[in-house]
Design an enzyme around this catalytic site. Structure first.
Site, PDB file in Angstrom:
ATOM      1  N   CYS A 218      93.397  74.745  28.646  1.00 22.28           N
ATOM      2  CA  CYS A 218      93.646  75.314  29.946  1.00 22.28           C
ATOM      3  C   CYS A 218      92.865  76.617  30.037  1.00 22.28           C
ATOM      4  O   CYS A 218      92.764  77.328  29.054  1.00 22.28           O
ATOM      5  CB  CYS A 218      95.129  75.601  30.048  1.00 22.28           C
ATOM      6  SG  CYS A 218      95.597  75.969  31.690  1.00 22.28           S
ATOM      7  N   LEU A 220      91.815  80.019  32.670  1.00 18.75           N
ATOM      8  CA  LEU A 220      92.091  80.712  33.930  1.00 18.75           C
ATOM      9  C   LEU A 220      91.544  82.136  33.907  1.00 18.75           C
ATOM     10  O   LEU A 220      91.737  82.871  32.950  1.00 18.75           O
ATOM     11  CB  LEU A 220      93.611  80.786  34.172  1.00 18.75           C
ATOM     12  CG  LEU A 220      94.031  81.616  35.388  1.00 18.75           C
ATOM     13  CD1 LEU A 220      93.769  80.867  36.686  1.00 18.75           C
ATOM     14  CD2 LEU A 220      95.502  82.007  35.307  1.00 18.75           C
ATOM     15  N   LYS A 228      83.468  87.257  39.499  1.00 20.47           N
ATOM     16  CA  LYS A 228      82.736  88.403  38.956  1.00 20.47           C
ATOM     17  C   LYS A 228      82.064  88.053  37.635  1.00 20.47           C
ATOM     18  O   LYS A 228      81.679  88.928  36.877  1.00 20.47           O
ATOM     19  CB  LYS A 228      83.700  89.576  38.743  1.00 20.47           C
ATOM     20  CG  LYS A 228      84.247  90.128  40.053  1.00 20.47           C
ATOM     21  CD  LYS A 228      85.207  91.261  39.829  1.00 20.47           C
ATOM     22  CE  LYS A 228      85.713  91.767  41.170  1.00 20.47           C
ATOM     23  NZ  LYS A 228      86.919  92.568  41.054  1.00 20.47           N
ATOM     24  N   GLU A 252      89.473  69.991  28.382  1.00 22.22           N
ATOM     25  CA  GLU A 252      90.417  68.905  28.644  1.00 22.22           C
ATOM     26  C   GLU A 252      90.329  68.485  30.104  1.00 22.22           C
ATOM     27  O   GLU A 252      90.170  69.321  30.982  1.00 22.22           O
ATOM     28  CB  GLU A 252      91.836  69.411  28.319  1.00 22.22           C
ATOM     29  CG  GLU A 252      92.888  68.336  28.299  1.00 22.22           C
ATOM     30  CD  GLU A 252      94.259  68.907  27.916  1.00 22.22           C
ATOM     31  OE1 GLU A 252      94.384  69.479  26.810  1.00 22.22           O
ATOM     32  OE2 GLU A 252      95.180  68.781  28.734  1.00 22.22           O
ATOM     33  N   SER A 265      78.199  74.788  36.412  1.00 21.30           N
ATOM     34  CA  SER A 265      77.218  75.847  36.520  1.00 21.30           C
ATOM     35  C   SER A 265      76.897  76.429  35.133  1.00 21.30           C
ATOM     36  O   SER A 265      75.741  76.725  34.832  1.00 21.30           O
ATOM     37  CB  SER A 265      77.763  76.869  37.526  1.00 21.30           C
ATOM     38  OG  SER A 265      77.413  78.147  37.197  1.00 21.30           O
TER      39      SER A 265
END
Ligand code: ZN
Length: 363
Positions: A218, A220, A228, A252, A265
């Site tokens: 995971c 974040l 930024k 995952e 990207s």
């Protein structure tokens, strides 16, 4: 196209007359590209509810803190919090997170940015801050360059922090199941340091042992830090760990829309960086490399390398060989983008030895 000095040959390649196959790459590139082109990378669904599972409930695969969740109850999808305060930021949550009900009914909850404990009022948080001994996440600081640090912590040894981190993360991640069991995971928390301490920017979790070569469970970046370049820094760091492990890895699945965009990207920039720097060897007209060499240099899993090259429409089949052709526009736009990516992970500053969790028995 063959005159283009920016083209590279994918080697080794044989033309079997019908469909060229890449012997040593395992399987034919023609067919793998075909099937990869159809791969649907579903939205990255990080966590799902922390509601304790009753025995009769179908327990999904234990991906620890975050697994895909098939039998969502509508209630788990409804955003249940109005506002959080974290350090100097007030942030509107995006999704449901299973904080206790008596907390979620409040207008705002106050989270200690260092230990991630939550309080129901600013006054309570101030009292907590007087006692809270932390100015950084728990665990080991394994990387520091400039103001950016990474802390590695064990979901078993730092359970309370790991659970609070998952609760916080769930506010901004949809579609995942969040479990209380953080034991099978390591957490890598990225911080920015100033006079007041090490402020959490984002994190990723990683299974101690992944049977599917996942190097991120995971991931974040907290909303105040999004857009930024921090997301890419997190991804870059995860691949740097894989390089130290001598493995390739992949996040995952499924990825969130945002996660997929960031990864695509990152893969594109990383692979282009290698292709553009490539020089022909002596006696060769064009630079040559294998897909496996790209994987080895980047730790990006082969499927992701192939899908990136396919999406970029760089691969052409010409006179029995696969040729990558980089046009000037692509090279120029890549250079411009990379100039903006000023903060990069520098492996010199990573102080870390991978552990072989399989040999440790129980984590
Ligand atoms: Zn605290």
């Amino acid at each position: 196209m063959s005159e283009d000095s920016n083209s590279a040959i994918l080697d080794p390649i044989e033309d079997d007359g019908r469909r060229a196959s890449i012997g040593s790459l395992g399987g034919s590139i023609g067919s793998s590209i075909g099937s990869l082109g159809e791969i649907e990378i579903a939205p990255l669904t990080p966590l799902t509810p922390l509601t304790p599972l009753t025995p009769q409930q179908n327990v999904p695969r234990q991906t620890g803190s975050l697994a895909t969740h098939s039998d969502d109850h509508a209630i788990t999808r409804i955003k249940n919090m109005k506002m959080i305060e974290l350090g100097k930021y007030r942030i509107k949550p995006w999704y449901f997170s299973p904080y206790p009900q008596e907390i979620t009914s409040l207008d705002c909850i106050y989270i200690c940015e260092f230990c991630l404990k939550y309080r129901k009022s600013r006054k309570c948080l101030e009292r907590h801050l007087h006692k809270c001994p932390f100015k950084h996440p728990p665990g080991n600081e394994i990387y520091r360059k400039g103001s950016v640090s990474f802390f590695e912590l064990d979901g078993r040894k730092n359970k309370l922090y790991a659970q609070n981190l998952c609760l916080l993360a769930k506010l901004f991640l949809d579609h995942k199941t969040l479990y209380y069991d953080t034991d099978p995971f390591l957490f890598y928390v990225m911080t920015e340091c100033d006079m007041r301490g090490y402020h959490i920017v984002g994190y990723f979790s990683k299974e101690k042992e992944s049977s599917e070569d996942y190097n991120v469970a995971c991931i974040l970046t907290l909303p105040p830090y999004q857009r930024k370049g921090y997301g890419k820094l997190l991804i870059e760091f995860s691949y740097e760990l894989s390089k130290f492990e001598g493995k390739t890895g992949s996040p995952e699945k499924p990825l969130s829309d945002l996660g997929l965009l960031s990864y695509r990207s990152y893969w594109k920039q990383t692979i282009l960086e290698i292709l553009i720097a490539l020089k022909p060897q002596e006696g060769q007209e064009k630079p040559q490399l294998t897909i496996n060499e790209i994987c080895e240099q980047t730790s990006i899993k082969k499927e992701d390398v192939i899908s990136t090259l396919t999406n970029l429409e760089l691969i052409n089949y010409y006179r029995g060989q696969y040729i990558l052709t980089l046009n000037k526009e692509l090279v120029d736009s890549h250079r411009k983008i990379m100039e903006k990516r000023k903060v990069r992970i520098d492996s010199k500053y990573l102080h870390w030895t991978p552990k072989d969790w399989a040999k440790r028995g129980k984590w």
